[in-house]
Every structure is written in structure tokens, then in C-alpha cells.
Design an enzyme around this catalytic site. Structure first.
Site, PDB file in Angstrom:
ATOM      1  N   TYR A   1       0.818  -1.209   0.000  1.00 47.70           N
ATOM      2  CA  TYR A   1       0.000   0.000   0.000  1.00 47.70           C
ATOM      3  C   TYR A   1       0.858   1.269   0.000  1.00 47.70           C
ATOM      4  CZ  TYR A   1      -4.510  -2.197   0.081  1.00 47.70           C
ATOM      5  OH  TYR A   1      -5.627  -2.899  -0.291  1.00 47.70           O
TER       6      TYR A   1
ATOM      7  N   GLY B   1     -10.351  -5.867  -4.761  1.00 47.59           N
ATOM      8  CA  GLY B   1      -9.005  -6.313  -5.126  1.00 47.59           C
ATOM      9  C   GLY B   1      -8.351  -7.138  -4.033  1.00 47.59           C
ATOM     10  N   ASP B   2      -8.592  -6.756  -2.779  1.00 50.29           N
ATOM     11  CA  ASP B   2      -8.059  -7.528  -1.653  1.00 50.29           C
ATOM     12  C   ASP B   2      -8.702  -8.912  -1.596  1.00 50.29           C
ATOM     13  OD1 ASP B   2      -6.417  -5.375  -0.522  1.00 50.29           O
ATOM     14  OD2 ASP B   2      -8.325  -4.434  -0.044  1.00 50.29           O
ATOM     15  N   ARG B   3     -10.002  -8.963  -1.864  1.00 52.14           N
ATOM     16  CA  ARG B   3     -10.681 -10.257  -1.859  1.00 52.14           C
ATOM     17  C   ARG B   3     -10.167 -11.140  -2.989  1.00 52.14           C
ATOM     18  NH1 ARG B   3     -11.751 -14.131   0.255  1.00 52.14           N
ATOM     19  NH2 ARG B   3     -13.763 -15.078   0.655  1.00 52.14           N
TER      20      ARG B   3
ATOM     21  N   SER C   1      -6.689 -12.477  -1.940  1.00 57.23           N
ATOM     22  CA  SER C   1      -6.743 -13.485  -0.872  1.00 57.23           C
ATOM     23  C   SER C   1      -7.265 -14.810  -1.403  1.00 57.23           C
ATOM     24  CB  SER C   1      -7.611 -12.984   0.289  1.00 57.23           C
ATOM     25  OG  SER C   1      -8.958 -12.826  -0.105  1.00 57.23           O
TER      26      SER C   1
END
Length: 455
Positions: free
Chosen positions: A137, A250-252, A255
Site C-alpha cells: 500500500y 481487489g483484496d478479496r 486473498s
């Protein structure tokens, strides 16, 4: 699985309330805050997603020593946190929402920090991982040379998924996959244009530049493009969902991709799983739903990425009209398509209540359905006029209708009110039952008979 997330963290805060008046000091809305929601952001959000899925989530990061860091640690309850000192204030991003709509965001502590160090404990936490996610980040942790060397060494034996940031570091060579969104990919590769062609061109450049085994360019509602050395790029379509806030998708994706790769899935299969997981996440309410209890979580459908109850709720919240219809739809034909298209024109969303396989057998006999419910649901969802599908197991749709409470319930054909017991149910909350023209020359029974004749 033991999944290690390494990267920068921040604290996200949402202030929500109604806005029914303007300030006397300036022509701006006054938000009467009635809810404050905090959550871990950045790499912390990725770790929380994994922990919520039942994985052994380990977060390797750096933290400050201020009050915001304490709030952040509280939001990471259940996640194993191995943190060194950040030497900087904890970044806090606060969004103000009025009646569900973002009004303003203000950031604190987001100035460029000094480059953080990497402790021996942080390095040791990487060992024994089934997969590693580098969630960059732009706060400098993944610039650290010692950490980068360790990640590059581990990439030879452990799936490493690198989620890059425009202000962050380049991925280390050899990682299993890098997951830029299309805007980031075009910027990193210095490619102009838009759409799939531009994404494919950028992915080709980035494969050579970064030395990763694959580059997956996420394209929002258009899915993801998977590029790996020696193979043609593959586009993975995304399930259609209704989502007002794409934050966290995007994080999902990253992961779920890491979990798939850790389980031995090929990159294209893992990309499909990740795309569906991201769509399902948004359809379920996105980051705004992560703080809900299990009892408050919306019910999910047995159709990947689609949530009829959420579609109905969001349509109502925006002042729209919810339309629903139902049936077996065993063999889709032109009559179905015309009826569904006509129903969709009556409102702002169309939800199809679909008889399950067991329900169809009870109505039509042991030789039906011809097509299983998962495939029937997928075919219906692929129609542009259908916004969501709700599968029900009873012989009649009353229970499904009660859950949805549509404003308009549609049937194809000529019916009197007494012929449709659901009409009284729909009217009980002020809804209306209507019919649209039915095409008698097209029917599933006739199609089934024709198929039987030709073998």
C-alpha cells in the site's frame, strides 16, 4: 491453511447517518452521524478476510504507537500480528456517508513515512506458510531489501501473490502472480488505451519486466485477464453483481487467489475462483458488511456471486422498483426470453425465483428437470434482463416471494386473480401481480418431446 500477509496497514473509519438539512454556515449537508464503523485496511483487511474464511491468518507489518494503532489492533482480533515499529503515525482514512452515499473522505497520518525496518521476528513469521500475500500500500515496508530477499527465496517453493501499488515497490522476481488492476497495469507498463486489448498488451510488458510466473489484470465488472509465459492470455468473466462500493474487491481477489494456489489449483482455475469470490464479496455488501454478526449477514444463494436479497434491498434503497417472476425454466426458449425481457421493463431490477431440482421433480415427475438447477440458474443469470436468481425448494414460490417482497410479481399468460394464490400474498405488503403475454407456440414440454424424437 496458514496464509501469511505481509504489507502496510491502515485504519479505515466510516461515519454514517442521515442528511436532511444544509449547514447555516455554508451550502453543505449536515450529516447526523448515527453509526461509526472501524476496520483494518490495507494488508490488515486481507488478513481479516482470510481469518473470516477460517484460515490461520498471520499479518507481518509495522505499527505505530498512537491511539489509532490501538484501535487497529482491536480490529485485528483473531489475526496473528507480528509487527515491528513503523516510526510514523498510523494512517487513518475516514469516509463520511450520508444516506448511504459518500460525501467526503479525509486522511490523517498519510504523509510519506520513513522506510521501516524488518525485524527477525517478522522474517521468521514467513516460514511455514502455505501461501504468502504481499499487500503493498505504498508505505515502504516492501521496499526493505532484507524482506525482499526473503520473499524472493520463498517464491521458489511457496505461492507468493503480489498485490502492487502505484507508490510501492516492484514485485520480486519469481512470484506466482502479480495482481494489478487495469489502471495500475497500464501505468506500470506505460501502455495507452483501455479494455481487454490494452490489458493484454500491458500484461505482456509486465511479465517481462517483473519476471513473475503470471500477471492477472483485474478489470472490475469485465473480470480478469490471466497472462502467463508461453500461453495466450485468458479472460475470466466476472459474475454480474450490483455493488455501490467496490472497496476491498481487489483484496478479496488476491486473498482467494492465494488460497486457490496454496490448494494446488492451476493459475487459471485459481483466477476463476478469485473472480467469483470478489463478486460474491461485493454482492454481499463489501467492506460495509464485514462488521456484521453472523445473524445480520445477508443470506447467500447457491449461485456464485449472486445475491437476490441484496439486489432487492439495494434497489429499494435507491428508490427503485423490484420486479420478480418465477418458474422451472427447464429448457430456455424464446418464450422465456420474451417474458423475462417484458418483466424487466416493468421496474429497476428483475429477480427470477427458480424451482430447485427437487421441486421440479415433484411437479413434473422423476424424468425432470432436464437441466440441473446450477446450470439453469447460470443460464438465467447470463441474460441481460435478469439481475439475480433465487433458488427455492418448495413446490410453490410463496416462501421465496415473502423473502423478496417484490413490488411487482409477474406471470406469463392469462390468469384470473383466484388462479394465483401468490397474488394475495404480494398485495399484503402493497405489491401488485401482473401478467405479460405468453407465447403458446413455445414450450419446454414441446422442446423436450422434439429432443426425444431425435434421440
Amino acid at each position: 491453511m496458514r496464509i501469511v500477509v505481509v504489507g502496510d496497514v491502515l485504519l479505515d473509519t466510516d461515519l454514517s447517518g442521515g442528511a436532511g438539512r444544509l449547514s447555516p454556515d455554508a451550502p453543505v449537508p449536515v450529516v447526523d452521524v448515527d453509526a461509526v464503523q472501524r476496520r483494518a485496511g490495507g494488508a490488515g483487511l486481507v488478513a481479516r478476510m482470510l481469518q473470516a474464511d477460517g484460515h490461520d491468518a498471520v499479518l507481518v507489518t509495522v505499527l505505530g504507537e498512537d491511539d489509532a494503532a490501538g484501535l487497529l489492533r482491536a480490529e485485528l482480533d483473531g489475526v496473528t500480528v507480528v509487527a515491528g515499529p513503523s516510526g510514523a503515525p498510523t494512517p487513518v482514512k475516514t469516509r463520511v456517508r450520508a444516506s448511504g452515499q459518500p460525501v467526503v473522505r479525509f486522511d490523517e497520518g498519510c504523509a510519506k513515512p520513513p522506510l521501516p525496518g524488518c525485524t527477525a521476528d517478522m522474517l521468521a513469521a514467513l516460514d511455514g506458510a502455505d501461501a504468502i500475500i504481499a499487500a503493498d500500500y505504498g508505505r515502504g515496508l516492501l521496499v526493505n531489501d532484507t524482506l525482499r530477499a526473503r520473499l524472493e527465496a520463498l517464491a521458489a517453493s511457496v505461492p507468493v501473490v503480489w498485490d502492487p501499488h502505484p507508490a510501492g515497490a516492484q514485485p520480486v522476481p519469481g512470484v506466482a502472480a502479480v495482481t494489478p488492476n487495469i489502471g495500475e497495469a497500464l501505468r506500470f507498463a506505460e501502455v495507452e488505451g483501455s479494455g481487454t486489448q490494452a490489458a493484454a498488451a500491458a500484461a505482456d510488458v509486465l511479465l517481462r519486466t517483473w519476471g513473475s510466473r503470471a500477471v492477472l489484470v483485474t478489470m472490475g465488472e469485465h473480470g480478469a485477464l490471466v497472462a502467463s509465459a508461453g500461453l495466450l492470455p485468458q479472460v475470466v468473466p466476472a459474475p454480474r453483481v450490483t455493488a455501490s462500493d467496490p472497496c476491498g474487491a481487489g483484496d478479496r481477489f488476491a486473498s482467494a487467489l492465494a488460497v486457490g494456489l496454496a490448494g494446488g489449483a492451476a493459475i487459471d482455475v485459481a483466477a476463476q475462483q478469485a473472480t467469483e469470490a470478489a463478486a460474491h464479496f461485493l454482492a454481499s455488501g463489501g467492506v460495509g458488511a464485514m462488521g456484521r454478526s453472523r445473524e445480520e449477514a445477508p443470506e447467500q444463494l447457491p449461485v456464485d456471486g449472486l445475491d437476490a436479497l441484496m439486489v432487492a434491498r439495494r434497489t429499494r434503497e435507491s428508490g427503485g422498483t423490484v420486479v420478480a417472476t418465477g418458474g422451472c425454466f427447464d429448457l430456455l426458449h424464446a418464450g422465456h426470453a420474451r417474458t423475462l425481457a417484458a418483466a424487466r421493463r416493468l421496474g429497476d431490477c428483475l429477480i427470477v425465483c427458480l424451482n430447485s431440482d427437487e421441486s421440479v421433480r415433484g411437479l413434473k415427475g422423476e424424468h425432470r428437470p432436464i437441466i440441473k438447477q446450477e446450470d439453469r440458474a447460470e443460464l438465467l443469470a447470463a441474460l441481460e434482463c435478469v439481475d439475480a436468481v433465487l433458488v427455492f425448494g418448495e413446490s410453490t414460490p410463496e416462501n421465496a416471494i415473502s423473502r423478496l417482497q417484490p413490488d411487482i410479481w409477474v406471470k406469463g399468460g392469462d390468469y384470473a386473480a383466484e388462479d394465483l394464490p401468490e397474488a394475495a400474498l404480494v398485495s399484503s405488503w402493497g405489491g401488485r401481480t401482473v401478467t405479460v403475454p405468453y407465447i403458446p407456440a413455445r414450450s419446454t414440454t414441446k422442446l423436450a418431446a422434439a429432443l426425444a424424437r431425435v434421440g
